[in-house]
Design an enzyme around this catalytic site. Structure first.
Site, PDB file in Angstrom:
ATOM      1  N   SER A  24      32.479  51.816  57.644  1.00 21.80           N
ATOM      2  CA  SER A  24      31.747  51.798  58.702  1.00 21.80           C
ATOM      3  C   SER A  24      32.307  53.364  59.331  1.00 21.80           C
ATOM      4  CB  SER A  24      32.041  50.793  59.713  1.00 21.80           C
ATOM      5  OG  SER A  24      31.503  51.252  61.076  1.00 21.80           O
TER       6      SER A  24
ATOM      7  N   TYR B  61      38.012  45.376  64.131  1.00 24.89           N
ATOM      8  CA  TYR B  61      37.056  45.942  63.230  1.00 24.89           C
ATOM      9  C   TYR B  61      37.164  47.214  62.755  1.00 24.89           C
ATOM     10  CZ  TYR B  61      32.434  46.824  61.056  1.00 24.89           C
ATOM     11  OH  TYR B  61      31.472  47.209  60.384  1.00 24.89           O
TER      12      TYR B  61
END
Length: 250
Positions: free
Chosen positions: A147, A160
């Protein structure tokens, strides 16, 4: 060679294969001629549902918990026994728990450990389990789904972001360690138009799309196209991070 023959004779394992990105990857890899092992996190019925949508034959449906290395070892053995071994591994399994970055107390040790275990250690454990198969033919491929949170530090939680940054660095280290028999590439999407993050509604998505230079969110198909390119046209690339974000990182 037609598109449906690009990966003829190859076996691709897609972890997280019942999710939006994973299912899209499984479809494009199957359309390119690969036999696909669709792997759901725990529910084989979800993997089976995706398998039924794939063109061609010889696909498999499995369940494995990426946080459990023994489960991944059993998966690797099943793929070897039933499909003849893996040539391509797509690490698209992942999880998150939304926590405001400024709320340090809400990001508990339990949440932090779970996110890093699934997103980063799980990807490594999958590579470890499948490396003998991937390297056997001298042209193995690992594609990790990361990501842009890894570099922008904007994401559903600090944990995350950290897990995806770890995945990026791990991909580079594995690319050196496993060369030349296995290539390792990382695909790094922006905000993906799925329900992966709980609590994000349509108005939130529209706001994010308007702030993206190409004026839409990343689709699962966009990510899958990049994964397919890693397996076909980017044959001399390894250790790289490929951003698929519509310019959102700019």
């Amino acid at each position: 060679m037609t598109t449906s023959e690009l990966l003829a004779g190859k076996v691709a394992v897609v972890l997280g294969g019942s999710g939006g990105i994973g299912a899209a990857c499984a479809l494009l890899l199957a359309q390119a001629g690969a036999r696909v092992a669709v792997v759901a996190s725990r529910d084989p019925a979800k993997a089976e549902a995706v398998r039924h949508t794939l063109p061609g034959s010889g696909h498999g449906a499995y369940a494995a918990a990426v946080e459990d290395s023994a489960s991944l070892a059993r998966l690797a053995e099943a793929v070897r026994a039933e499909l003849g071994g893996a040539d391509i591994l797509v690490n698209s399994a992942g999880m998150t728990r939304p926590v405001a970055h400024g709320d340090l107390d809400a990001l508990t040790d339990e949440i932090f450990d779970q996110v890093l275990t699934v997103n980063c250690r799980g990807a490594f454990a999958a590579v470890r389990a499948f490396a003998p198969q991937l390297g056997a033919g001298g042209e193995g491929l690992v594609v990790n789904i990361s990501s842009i949170a890894a570099t922008t530090a904007v994401g559903s939680s600090i944990a995350y972001c950290a897990s995806k940054a770890g995945m990026d660095v791990m991909g580079a280290a594995l690319a050196r360690a496993l060369a030349p028999s296995i290539r390792v590439l990382t695909v790094s999407p922006g905000v993906v138009d799925t329900d992966f993050v709980p609590g994000r509604d349509r108005s939130w998505s529209e706001k994010q799309a308007s702030a993206t230079p190409l004026r839409r969110l990343t689709s699962p198909h966009d990510v899958a196209q990049a994964v397919l390119a890693c397996a076909t046209s980017l044959a001399f690339s390894t250790g790289s991070v490929i951003q698929v974000d519509g310019g959102r990182h700019l």
